[in-house]
Structure formats: structure tokens, C-alpha cells
Design a protein around this motif. Structure first.
Motif, PDB file in Angstrom:
ATOM      1  N   GLN A  84       0.826  -1.214   0.000  1.00 46.82           N
ATOM      2  CA  GLN A  84       0.000   0.000   0.000  1.00 46.82           C
ATOM      3  C   GLN A  84       0.861   1.265   0.000  1.00 46.82           C
ATOM      4  O   GLN A  84       0.553   2.240  -0.702  1.00 46.82           O
ATOM      5  CB  GLN A  84      -0.929  -0.017   1.217  1.00 46.82           C
ATOM      6  CG  GLN A  84      -2.025  -1.065   1.139  1.00 46.82           C
ATOM      7  CD  GLN A  84      -2.815  -1.193   2.432  1.00 46.82           C
ATOM      8  OE1 GLN A  84      -2.387  -0.700   3.490  1.00 46.82           O
ATOM      9  NE2 GLN A  84      -3.960  -1.851   2.371  1.00 46.82           N
ATOM     10  N   LEU A  85       1.930   1.238   0.773  1.00 49.10           N
ATOM     11  CA  LEU A  85       2.816   2.403   0.838  1.00 49.10           C
ATOM     12  C   LEU A  85       3.551   2.612  -0.489  1.00 49.10           C
ATOM     13  O   LEU A  85       3.679   3.739  -0.972  1.00 49.10           O
ATOM     14  CB  LEU A  85       3.818   2.229   1.980  1.00 49.10           C
ATOM     15  CG  LEU A  85       3.232   2.413   3.387  1.00 49.10           C
ATOM     16  CD1 LEU A  85       4.137   1.791   4.435  1.00 49.10           C
ATOM     17  CD2 LEU A  85       3.023   3.907   3.683  1.00 49.10           C
ATOM     18  N   TYR A  86       4.049   1.522  -1.088  1.00 49.38           N
ATOM     19  CA  TYR A  86       4.726   1.628  -2.372  1.00 49.38           C
ATOM     20  C   TYR A  86       3.771   2.162  -3.449  1.00 49.38           C
ATOM     21  O   TYR A  86       4.145   2.999  -4.266  1.00 49.38           O
ATOM     22  CB  TYR A  86       5.270   0.269  -2.812  1.00 49.38           C
ATOM     23  CG  TYR A  86       6.388  -0.283  -1.954  1.00 49.38           C
ATOM     24  CD1 TYR A  86       7.314   0.557  -1.338  1.00 49.38           C
ATOM     25  CD2 TYR A  86       6.520  -1.658  -1.762  1.00 49.38           C
ATOM     26  CE1 TYR A  86       8.339   0.046  -0.564  1.00 49.38           C
ATOM     27  CE2 TYR A  86       7.552  -2.183  -0.985  1.00 49.38           C
ATOM     28  CZ  TYR A  86       8.449  -1.327  -0.375  1.00 49.38           C
ATOM     29  OH  TYR A  86       9.464  -1.826   0.389  1.00 49.38           O
ATOM     30  N   ARG A  87       2.527   1.657  -3.431  1.00 53.54           N
ATOM     31  CA  ARG A  87       1.553   2.110  -4.421  1.00 53.54           C
ATOM     32  C   ARG A  87       1.230   3.591  -4.231  1.00 53.54           C
ATOM     33  O   ARG A  87       1.100   4.336  -5.195  1.00 53.54           O
ATOM     34  CB  ARG A  87       0.276   1.277  -4.312  1.00 53.54           C
ATOM     35  CG  ARG A  87      -0.794   1.711  -5.299  1.00 53.54           C
ATOM     36  CD  ARG A  87      -1.914   0.705  -5.417  1.00 53.54           C
ATOM     37  NE  ARG A  87      -2.848   1.122  -6.446  1.00 53.54           N
ATOM     38  CZ  ARG A  87      -3.730   0.322  -7.008  1.00 53.54           C
ATOM     39  NH1 ARG A  87      -3.778  -0.954  -6.668  1.00 53.54           N
ATOM     40  NH2 ARG A  87      -4.562   0.772  -7.920  1.00 53.54           N
ATOM     41  N   ARG A  88       1.105   3.991  -2.976  1.00 56.76           N
ATOM     42  CA  ARG A  88       0.834   5.400  -2.677  1.00 56.76           C
ATOM     43  C   ARG A  88       1.937   6.293  -3.250  1.00 56.76           C
ATOM     44  O   ARG A  88       1.665   7.331  -3.842  1.00 56.76           O
ATOM     45  CB  ARG A  88       0.732   5.577  -1.165  1.00 56.76           C
ATOM     46  CG  ARG A  88       0.354   6.971  -0.704  1.00 56.76           C
ATOM     47  CD  ARG A  88       0.308   7.002   0.825  1.00 56.76           C
ATOM     48  NE  ARG A  88      -0.104   8.278   1.337  1.00 56.76           N
ATOM     49  CZ  ARG A  88      -0.102   8.605   2.628  1.00 56.76           C
ATOM     50  NH1 ARG A  88       0.292   7.710   3.530  1.00 56.76           N
ATOM     51  NH2 ARG A  88      -0.475   9.798   3.035  1.00 56.76           N
ATOM     52  N   ALA A  89       3.180   5.866  -3.065  1.00 59.47           N
ATOM     53  CA  ALA A  89       4.313   6.643  -3.581  1.00 59.47           C
ATOM     54  C   ALA A  89       4.298   6.671  -5.104  1.00 59.47           C
ATOM     55  O   ALA A  89       4.503   7.730  -5.724  1.00 59.47           O
ATOM     56  CB  ALA A  89       5.628   6.055  -3.081  1.00 59.47           C
ATOM     57  N   ALA A  90       4.045   5.519  -5.730  1.00 55.65           N
ATOM     58  CA  ALA A  90       4.046   5.446  -7.196  1.00 55.65           C
ATOM     59  C   ALA A  90       2.942   6.307  -7.791  1.00 55.65           C
ATOM     60  O   ALA A  90       3.161   7.034  -8.771  1.00 55.65           O
ATOM     61  CB  ALA A  90       3.886   3.993  -7.638  1.00 55.65           C
ATOM     62  N   GLU A  91       1.747   6.260  -7.204  1.00 53.45           N
ATOM     63  CA  GLU A  91       0.635   7.059  -7.720  1.00 53.45           C
ATOM     64  C   GLU A  91       0.895   8.549  -7.553  1.00 53.45           C
ATOM     65  O   GLU A  91       0.539   9.354  -8.408  1.00 53.45           O
ATOM     66  CB  GLU A  91      -0.662   6.665  -6.999  1.00 53.45           C
ATOM     67  CG  GLU A  91      -1.187   5.289  -7.422  1.00 53.45           C
ATOM     68  CD  GLU A  91      -2.452   4.896  -6.684  1.00 53.45           C
ATOM     69  OE1 GLU A  91      -2.769   5.550  -5.650  1.00 53.45           O
ATOM     70  OE2 GLU A  91      -3.127   3.951  -7.141  1.00 53.45           O
ATOM     71  N   ALA A  92       1.531   8.929  -6.446  1.00 57.96           N
ATOM     72  CA  ALA A  92       1.807  10.345  -6.207  1.00 57.96           C
ATOM     73  C   ALA A  92       2.780  10.911  -7.239  1.00 57.96           C
ATOM     74  O   ALA A  92       2.715  12.106  -7.577  1.00 57.96           O
ATOM     75  CB  ALA A  92       2.380  10.529  -4.802  1.00 57.96           C
TER      76      ALA A  92
END
Length: 309
Positions: A295-303
Motif C-alpha cells: 500500500q505504501l509503495y503504491r501510494r508513492a508510485a501514484e503520487a
């Protein structure tokens, strides 16, 4: 402003702004006040507000038809810094090209050096490391010509980072140590702290985690709680956290990452916040919390995405 007292500086400049509305002052005077207000806003990471002030200052300076090329060059140089923070590298490069043209016409080595320094930072962000080194070396030569040792120290810090990115860690450490020495003697504690933080980053990335921890803590001590270096405080906390993570001190690492994220939340820079989320993702992975990490990695990638649809 130069001693880190940015909010009192803004109060004084707002008084100056009111006084400058009098007919006895010119548009250049008004532009100068707005430029300095914009510079303060940059230090507080109010980037969009700073851009608005720089735009207004540039408009006033250009319509005045009075000699003010030095002021125009400074406005363009600092506006490019704002565009760089927003990852609009093309706009940053265009402003620097205009600033360089004005500075060269003025035959001002110090102003030219400042433009090359910022051009180096833009090239570095774009992954053009050889070009970044070229600009940094040009800046260093110009600052040495005008005997500005404090800024030579800042450029050496930049050169150390570029050398590391070019696969030369020993050269990087040598340049960063020299930067720290010069900045301790001629610069501020905050400037010296940036060099120590860079050294910590190099040691972390080369597997020397204990020196990295020590230097990150030293950088944080030098930086204190100055609001104008919140980005560097967050960076040092991130390095500290990663060095603790590599030593298996997970709870301490979490505290450092949380502190870094809180500081990065105050910046108008999504890339800084994303770096904190990635670090927290790495911590979650180490704890076996794979879903939290994802979830954290996805949050960073989407940002960091440049498009949404």
C-alpha cells in the motif's frame, strides 16, 4: 532572512511593501520588495505563493523601463528554483537561460556563477549528471574568482553528490569532507549540516551504516529547528531511519521515518513525501507486513505519476 528568521523578515517586508506604494517610489522599488517576499516564501516552502510574487515582481520590473537587469536576473533565478521544486524542469531551464543572458550582459561573475549553480541542480534532477558536473565546475570557478568561499563550499557539496551518482564514491567523500571544512569556516551551521547529511547518504549507500547514523545525527544537531531548512531536516531523518533499519533497530527507524514524513508534509514537493512512504514500505517489509508495504509503495508510485487518466 539569512539567519533563518524568516517570519520576522516577512513582517518587515510587508511594512516595506506598504511604504513602497507611495508615489515617490518606482515600480522597480516595488518589484524589489515583492522579490524579497518571494524569497522568504521559498524558504518557508510556500512555493505557489512565491511563484505568484515573482511573477508580479517581474511584471513590475519589465514595465518600469528602468535599469534593473540584475533584479530581473535574480527573480528569474529564484523562480527557476520554484519550478524545480515542482518538477517543471523545462520552465526552470528557460528561466535560467534568461537569467544567464542578463547576468553575462552585466558582466557580473557572481550572478553568472549563481545561474550555473542552479543549472547544475536542474541537470542533476533530470539525470544529466555529466552536464550537471560541468555546470557545477563552472560555478565553482566563478565563485573562486570572486573569493566567495562559503558558496564554493555549497558547490562542493553538490559536486560530491554528482560524483557519487557517477560511480565515484571515494571522490565524493573527498569533496564532501572539503565542503564541510569550508562551510564550517566560512558558511553557516545549516550549510555545514547539508554537507554532513550528504556524507551520511554516501556512507549509507555504500553499506557503512554506523558512520551514516553518526553523521545523520550530527546534521540534525546542526540544523536544529530552523523552519527554512525543513527539507534538509527531513532528508537527514530519512538517512538516520534507513541506517537504523539496516542495523535492525526497527522501532527507532519508524520514529525517524515518521518525523521525516511530518517535515515533508510541510513542503510543496511530492517527491520528498514519496521518499518517506517508500522508506516506511521498506520498514513494513522488514517486519513481514507485506500488505502494508504494498500500500505504501503504491501510494508513492501514484503520487509521482504525471497523468491520472
Amino acid at each position: 532572512m539569512r539567519t533563518g528568521e524568516v517570519k520576522p523578515a516577512i513582517e518587515l517586508l510587508n511594512r516595506a511593501r506598504t511604504l513602497a506604494e507611495d508615489a515617490m517610489f518606482s515600480d522597480v522599488d516595488r518589484a524589489d520588495v515583492l522579490f524579497r517576499l518571494g524569497a522568504c516564501r521559498v524558504e518557508l516552502s510556500s512555493i505557489q505563493t512565491a511563484i505568484g510574487l515573482f511573477n508580479e515582481a517581474l511584471t513590475l520590473a519589465e514595465r518600469s523601463e528602468l535599469p534593473c537587469d540584475r533584479l530581473r536576473a535574480e527573480i528569474l533565478r529564484l523562480r527557476s528554483r520554484c519550478y524545480r521544486r515542482q518538477r517543471d524542469y523545462e520552465a526552470a531551464r528557460e528561466d535560467l537561460e534568461r537569467a544567464l543572458e542578463l547576468s553575462e550582459a552585466l558582466d557580473d561573475p557572481r550572478a553568472v556563477a549563481r545561474v550555473y549553480f542552479h543549472a547544475s541542480l536542474v541537470a542533476e534532477r533530470q539525470g544529466q549528471w555529466i552536464l550537471a558536473r560541468k555546470y557545477a565546475e563552472q560555478a565553482k570557478a566563478q565563485f573562486e574568482e570572486v573569493a566567495d568561499r562559503a558558496t564554493v563550499g555549497k558547490v562542493l557539496n553538490n559536486l560530491g553528490g554528482i560524483s557519487f551518482l557517477l560511480g565515484k564514491p571515494e571522490e565524493a567523500i573527498e569533496q564532501l569532507n572539503e565542503s564541510f571544512k569550508v562551510l564550517l569556516e566560512y558558511g553557516s551551521e545549516a550549510d555545514a549540516a547539508r554537507a554532513v547529511s550528504s556524507l551520511a547518504q554516501v556512507h549509507l549507500r555504500t553499506g557503512q551504516v554506523e558512520p551514516a547514523e553518526e553523521q545523520a545525527r550530527q546534521a540534525l544537531k546542526l540544523l536544529g529547528d530552523r523552519v527554512d531548512v525543513i527539507d534538509e531536516i527531513g532528508n537527514a531523518q530519512l538517512v538516520l531511519g534507513r541506517s537504523l533499519l539496516e542495523q535492525g533497530r526497527l522501532d527507532e527507524a519508524e520514529e525517524a521515518f515518521e518525523a521525516a514524513e511530518r517535515n515533508f508534509d510541510q513542503l510543496s514537493s511530492i517527491s520528498h513525501r514519496a521518499s518517506a512512504w517508500v522508506a516506511k514500505g521498506d520498514l513494513a517489509t522488514r517486519r513481514g507486513q507485506d500488505q502494508v508495504a504494498a500500500q505504501l509503495y503504491r501510494r508513492a508510485a501514484e503520487a509521482l505519476q504525471d497523468f491520472r487518466f
